[in-house]
Enzyme design. Sequence first.
Site, mmCIF file in Angstrom:
data_model
loop_
_atom_site.group_PDB
_atom_site.id
_atom_site.type_symbol
_atom_site.label_atom_id
_atom_site.label_comp_id
_atom_site.label_asym_id
_atom_site.label_seq_id
_atom_site.Cartn_x
_atom_site.Cartn_y
_atom_site.Cartn_z
ATOM 1 N N ASP A 156 34.448 35.429 44.687
ATOM 2 C CA ASP A 156 34.854 35.738 46.056
ATOM 3 C C ASP A 156 33.983 36.859 46.608
ATOM 4 O OD1 ASP A 156 37.626 35.073 47.738
ATOM 5 O OD2 ASP A 156 36.738 37.010 48.255
ATOM 6 N N HIS B 151 35.147 39.419 48.199
ATOM 7 C CA HIS B 151 35.921 40.634 48.399
ATOM 8 C C HIS B 151 36.203 41.403 47.108
ATOM 9 C CE1 HIS B 151 36.854 37.904 51.785
ATOM 10 N NE2 HIS B 151 36.797 39.017 52.489
ATOM 11 N N SER C 295 38.127 41.335 56.753
ATOM 12 C CA SER C 295 39.045 40.689 55.814
ATOM 13 C C SER C 295 39.295 41.531 54.570
ATOM 14 C CB SER C 295 38.490 39.319 55.403
ATOM 15 O OG SER C 295 37.145 39.415 54.967
#
Length: 379
Positions: free
Chosen positions: A190, A192, A286
């Site tokens: 991912d 993040h 995000s």
Amino acid sequence: MTRPLRTLYVALFIGVLSLLFAWSMRGVLSYQLPKQFSVIDGGLAKTFESHYDENFPVKTLGTSLWAGLDYLLFNEGRPGVLIGEHDWLFSNEEFKAEVDGPQQVRENLALIKGIRDQLAQHNVQLLMAVVPSKSRLYPEFVGDNTTSQLRQGLYQRFLDELHNAEISAPDLLSTLRKGKANTAMFLRTDTHWTPEGADLAAQQLSNSLTDGTLDGEPQRYITTPGVAKPYTGDLTRFLPLEPLFGYLLPPPDQLRRNQTQAAEQVIGDDALFGDSDMPVALVGTSYSANPAWNFAGALRQHLQRDLSNHAEDGQGPLIPMLKYLQSDEFKNAPPQLVIWEFPERYLPMASDLSDFDAQWLSALKQPNDNRHFAANARP
């Protein structure tokens, strides 16, 4: 060709067509009528066509086949992802050269300084949370992927420019580097950070504040760790290997979804802070908006204050901040502190600011003082 062999070929051909037809029927049977549609203007037909196209088996098989060949032969995915070592995936935004990158850096820095001044006019302190790129924190897994010259050393130059502009921005990279010795700070598949990485960042941001920055009585928050469950990261969507080569996908991450709540839930008029007088506002991307990382919750716990979260998915860091500055909430009840989460990879990137008044944006950028930032300098 003998008659039995021709018969076999025909039978195989019919069999393949029958299988594809049966598989295609799944797309037909899974279609659901929209709540509002029109038969007269062809709207219903368009929604069915779109749904069937997305579920067409030949298209799915072809996509999977080409993705598998790219992955196996060239170690590549679809544009948007770069494949590292040991099943690590990286966003190509961390590596690529941007069109007019140096100029965009200057433009974005001018906006950041103008936003600092706009907040200061309302006696609001700005605290920047510059999120280092995943590839900068985990260069050992980058492999043969190379970073553009502009992005080399970009994180430290970004911090230096903020400090020259007297904007508080603690060095999160050093903290995350120390933390990764104990647990993962970013997800492998991912873009993040992990909840653990987000928590360390929140703790350092809180520690960087001087006494008296936030008024009011501290409020105690408690974070409950979640159970680790498999999590398929956002970067895997650039590897459409299903259904033929799904087994080649990197194994999913293990993610604990933490939850933070006030130690004493106060109801009604006894609440410490109403919706209109939050002491802290969080703005960002995000990294802050997605509750899976619990960054907002971690900030509440370490700051011992409630906050309003104005971060948005898929908008970059500038647009949510500009929207917040124009919101009634900010104009009528500005907070004491704004924490602006800003991933470093966005600094050389352009944003679509066409929804904002051009004269207002131009005024924010004045004076345009970027003397200290050498965009093409090497680390």
